[in-house]
Design a protein around this motif. Structure first.
Motif, PDB file in Angstrom:
ATOM      1  N   ALA A 117       0.836  -1.203   0.000  1.00 42.20           N
ATOM      2  CA  ALA A 117       0.000   0.000   0.000  1.00 42.20           C
ATOM      3  C   ALA A 117       0.867   1.247   0.000  1.00 42.20           C
ATOM      4  CB  ALA A 117      -0.936  -0.005   1.204  1.00 42.20           C
ATOM      5  N   ARG A 118       1.931   1.266   0.785  1.00 38.40           N
ATOM      6  CA  ARG A 118       2.805   2.441   0.834  1.00 38.40           C
ATOM      7  C   ARG A 118       3.517   2.623  -0.493  1.00 38.40           C
ATOM      8  NH1 ARG A 118       4.581   5.977   4.852  1.00 38.40           N
ATOM      9  NH2 ARG A 118       2.451   5.535   5.501  1.00 38.40           N
ATOM     10  N   ILE A 119       3.958   1.534  -1.123  1.00 38.45           N
ATOM     11  CA  ILE A 119       4.657   1.633  -2.408  1.00 38.45           C
ATOM     12  C   ILE A 119       3.725   2.180  -3.475  1.00 38.45           C
ATOM     13  CG2 ILE A 119       5.705   0.266  -4.260  1.00 38.45           C
ATOM     14  CD1 ILE A 119       6.890  -1.508  -2.015  1.00 38.45           C
ATOM     15  N   ILE A 120       2.494   1.704  -3.508  1.00 40.00           N
ATOM     16  CA  ILE A 120       1.528   2.186  -4.506  1.00 40.00           C
ATOM     17  C   ILE A 120       1.205   3.661  -4.264  1.00 40.00           C
ATOM     18  CG2 ILE A 120      -0.840   1.914  -5.320  1.00 40.00           C
ATOM     19  CD1 ILE A 120      -0.490  -1.082  -4.955  1.00 40.00           C
ATOM     20  N   THR A 121       1.138   4.066  -3.005  1.00 40.71           N
ATOM     21  CA  THR A 121       0.895   5.467  -2.691  1.00 40.71           C
ATOM     22  C   THR A 121       2.052   6.339  -3.167  1.00 40.71           C
ATOM     23  OG1 THR A 121      -0.430   4.853  -0.789  1.00 40.71           O
ATOM     24  CG2 THR A 121       0.434   7.082  -0.824  1.00 40.71           C
ATOM     25  N   ILE A 122       3.273   5.884  -2.968  1.00 40.75           N
ATOM     26  CA  ILE A 122       4.434   6.633  -3.441  1.00 40.75           C
ATOM     27  C   ILE A 122       4.426   6.722  -4.961  1.00 40.75           C
ATOM     28  CG2 ILE A 122       6.961   6.584  -3.606  1.00 40.75           C
ATOM     29  CD1 ILE A 122       6.927   5.422  -0.726  1.00 40.75           C
ATOM     30  N   VAL A 123       4.040   5.654  -5.624  1.00 37.86           N
ATOM     31  CA  VAL A 123       3.914   5.672  -7.085  1.00 37.86           C
ATOM     32  C   VAL A 123       2.861   6.702  -7.504  1.00 37.86           C
ATOM     33  CG1 VAL A 123       3.155   4.290  -9.057  1.00 37.86           C
ATOM     34  CG2 VAL A 123       4.779   3.348  -7.436  1.00 37.86           C
ATOM     35  N   GLY A 124       1.797   6.829  -6.717  1.00 35.96           N
ATOM     36  CA  GLY A 124       0.781   7.844  -6.996  1.00 35.96           C
ATOM     37  C   GLY A 124       1.349   9.253  -6.944  1.00 35.96           C
ATOM     38  N   PHE A 125       2.217   9.529  -5.950  1.00 35.02           N
ATOM     39  CA  PHE A 125       2.862  10.837  -5.881  1.00 35.02           C
ATOM     40  C   PHE A 125       3.825  11.056  -7.045  1.00 35.02           C
ATOM     41  CE2 PHE A 125       1.696  10.817  -1.294  1.00 35.02           C
ATOM     42  CZ  PHE A 125       1.032  12.041  -1.280  1.00 35.02           C
ATOM     43  N   VAL A 126       4.528  10.007  -7.453  1.00 38.41           N
ATOM     44  CA  VAL A 126       5.430  10.119  -8.602  1.00 38.41           C
ATOM     45  C   VAL A 126       4.631  10.418  -9.867  1.00 38.41           C
ATOM     46  CG1 VAL A 126       7.026   8.815 -10.071  1.00 38.41           C
ATOM     47  CG2 VAL A 126       7.221   8.674  -7.590  1.00 38.41           C
ATOM     48  N   PHE A 127       3.488   9.771 -10.017  1.00 38.45           N
ATOM     49  CA  PHE A 127       2.626  10.062 -11.171  1.00 38.45           C
ATOM     50  C   PHE A 127       2.105  11.496 -11.124  1.00 38.45           C
ATOM     51  CE2 PHE A 127       1.454   5.363 -11.945  1.00 38.45           C
ATOM     52  CZ  PHE A 127       2.458   5.243 -12.890  1.00 38.45           C
ATOM     53  N   ALA A 128       1.886  12.033  -9.925  1.00 38.94           N
ATOM     54  CA  ALA A 128       1.446  13.428  -9.811  1.00 38.94           C
ATOM     55  C   ALA A 128       2.519  14.375 -10.335  1.00 38.94           C
ATOM     56  CB  ALA A 128       1.101  13.749  -8.360  1.00 38.94           C
ATOM     57  N   VAL A 129       3.763  14.108  -9.996  1.00 39.10           N
ATOM     58  CA  VAL A 129       4.858  14.949 -10.491  1.00 39.10           C
ATOM     59  C   VAL A 129       4.990  14.807 -12.001  1.00 39.10           C
ATOM     60  CG1 VAL A 129       7.359  15.290 -10.425  1.00 39.10           C
ATOM     61  CG2 VAL A 129       6.097  14.914  -8.306  1.00 39.10           C
ATOM     62  N   LEU A 130       4.867  13.587 -12.499  1.00 38.32           N
ATOM     63  CA  LEU A 130       4.953  13.374 -13.945  1.00 38.32           C
ATOM     64  C   LEU A 130       3.778  14.018 -14.675  1.00 38.32           C
ATOM     65  CD1 LEU A 130       6.206   9.673 -14.102  1.00 38.32           C
ATOM     66  CD2 LEU A 130       7.504  11.762 -14.553  1.00 38.32           C
ATOM     67  N   ALA A 131       2.619  14.072 -14.029  1.00 38.55           N
ATOM     68  CA  ALA A 131       1.461  14.743 -14.632  1.00 38.55           C
ATOM     69  C   ALA A 131       1.718  16.236 -14.753  1.00 38.55           C
ATOM     70  CB  ALA A 131       0.209  14.485 -13.799  1.00 38.55           C
ATOM     71  N   LEU A 132       2.419  16.780 -13.801  1.00 34.50           N
ATOM     72  CA  LEU A 132       2.734  18.206 -13.855  1.00 34.50           C
ATOM     73  C   LEU A 132       3.768  18.507 -14.934  1.00 34.50           C
ATOM     74  CD1 LEU A 132       2.202  20.932 -12.474  1.00 34.50           C
ATOM     75  CD2 LEU A 132       4.101  20.410 -10.959  1.00 34.50           C
ATOM     76  N   LEU A 133       4.726  17.604 -15.126  1.00 42.63           N
ATOM     77  CA  LEU A 133       5.840  17.879 -16.026  1.00 42.63           C
ATOM     78  C   LEU A 133       5.661  17.342 -17.443  1.00 42.63           C
ATOM     79  CD1 LEU A 133       8.768  17.096 -13.578  1.00 42.63           C
ATOM     80  CD2 LEU A 133       7.820  19.330 -14.183  1.00 42.63           C
ATOM     81  N   LEU A 134       5.072  16.162 -17.606  1.00 42.89           N
ATOM     82  CA  LEU A 134       5.069  15.523 -18.921  1.00 42.89           C
ATOM     83  C   LEU A 134       3.688  15.496 -19.579  1.00 42.89           C
ATOM     84  CD1 LEU A 134       7.461  12.509 -18.271  1.00 42.89           C
ATOM     85  CD2 LEU A 134       7.973  14.683 -19.366  1.00 42.89           C
ATOM     86  N   ASN A 135       2.854  14.580 -19.141  1.00 42.97           N
ATOM     87  CA  ASN A 135       1.551  14.390 -19.774  1.00 42.97           C
ATOM     88  C   ASN A 135       0.466  14.413 -18.701  1.00 42.97           C
ATOM     89  OD1 ASN A 135      -0.663  13.638 -21.264  1.00 42.97           O
ATOM     90  ND2 ASN A 135       0.413  12.059 -22.413  1.00 42.97           N
ATOM     91  N   PRO A 136      -0.263  15.515 -18.571  1.00 45.84           N
ATOM     92  CA  PRO A 136      -1.190  15.655 -17.461  1.00 45.84           C
ATOM     93  C   PRO A 136      -2.352  14.658 -17.484  1.00 45.84           C
ATOM     94  CG  PRO A 136      -0.947  17.742 -18.638  1.00 45.84           C
ATOM     95  CD  PRO A 136      -0.172  16.726 -19.373  1.00 45.84           C
ATOM     96  N   ILE A 137      -2.831  14.315 -18.634  1.00 47.07           N
ATOM     97  CA  ILE A 137      -4.025  13.464 -18.686  1.00 47.07           C
ATOM     98  C   ILE A 137      -3.674  12.027 -18.303  1.00 47.07           C
ATOM     99  CG2 ILE A 137      -5.800  12.534 -20.203  1.00 47.07           C
ATOM    100  CD1 ILE A 137      -5.678  15.220 -21.688  1.00 47.07           C
ATOM    101  N   ILE A 138      -2.691  11.471 -18.946  1.00 46.71           N
ATOM    102  CA  ILE A 138      -2.354  10.064 -18.691  1.00 46.71           C
ATOM    103  C   ILE A 138      -1.825   9.871 -17.272  1.00 46.71           C
ATOM    104  CG2 ILE A 138      -0.793   8.191 -19.331  1.00 46.71           C
ATOM    105  CD1 ILE A 138      -1.030   9.186 -22.219  1.00 46.71           C
ATOM    106  N   PHE A 139      -0.830  10.663 -16.881  1.00 48.08           N
ATOM    107  CA  PHE A 139      -0.235  10.472 -15.568  1.00 48.08           C
ATOM    108  C   PHE A 139      -1.159  10.947 -14.449  1.00 48.08           C
ATOM    109  CE2 PHE A 139       3.747  10.494 -18.128  1.00 48.08           C
ATOM    110  CZ  PHE A 139       4.126   9.193 -17.820  1.00 48.08           C
TER     111      PHE A 139
END
Length: 81
Positions: free
Chosen positions: A15-37
């Motif tokens: 659960a903690r690993i998936i949550t951290i992946v969620g935060f990483v996807f948030a950063v990638l959504a800001l920088l790369l592709n907002p819709i997909i990430f």
């Protein structure tokens, strides 16, 4: 005190690993592709919260939504210039 049965799941490492992946996807959504990430970040955050990482999983989902919106605004601002 009496032991009350609880419906709350104990937090696991997954659960903690998936949550951290969620935060990483948030950063990638800001920088790369907002819709997909952004969508992937929301999914990862909700899954992390359901698996037992309650407050942080929901924060990851919310951060992904905010990052996706900000990413779309920045992208639109750059395209209009």
């Amino acid at each position: 005190m009496a032991d009350m049965p609880s419906t709350v799941r104990p937090r696991s490492n997954a659960a903690r690993i998936i949550t951290i992946v969620g935060f990483v996807f948030a950063v990638l959504a800001l920088l790369l592709n907002p819709i997909i990430f952004g969508v992937l970040g929301v999914i990862a955050g909700v899954v992390g919260a359901v698996l037992g990482d309650k407050p942080l999983g929901w924060y990851a989902a919310a951060a992904s939504v905010v990052a996706a919106i900000l990413g779309l605004v920045v992208f639109a601002a750059l395209m209009n210039n």
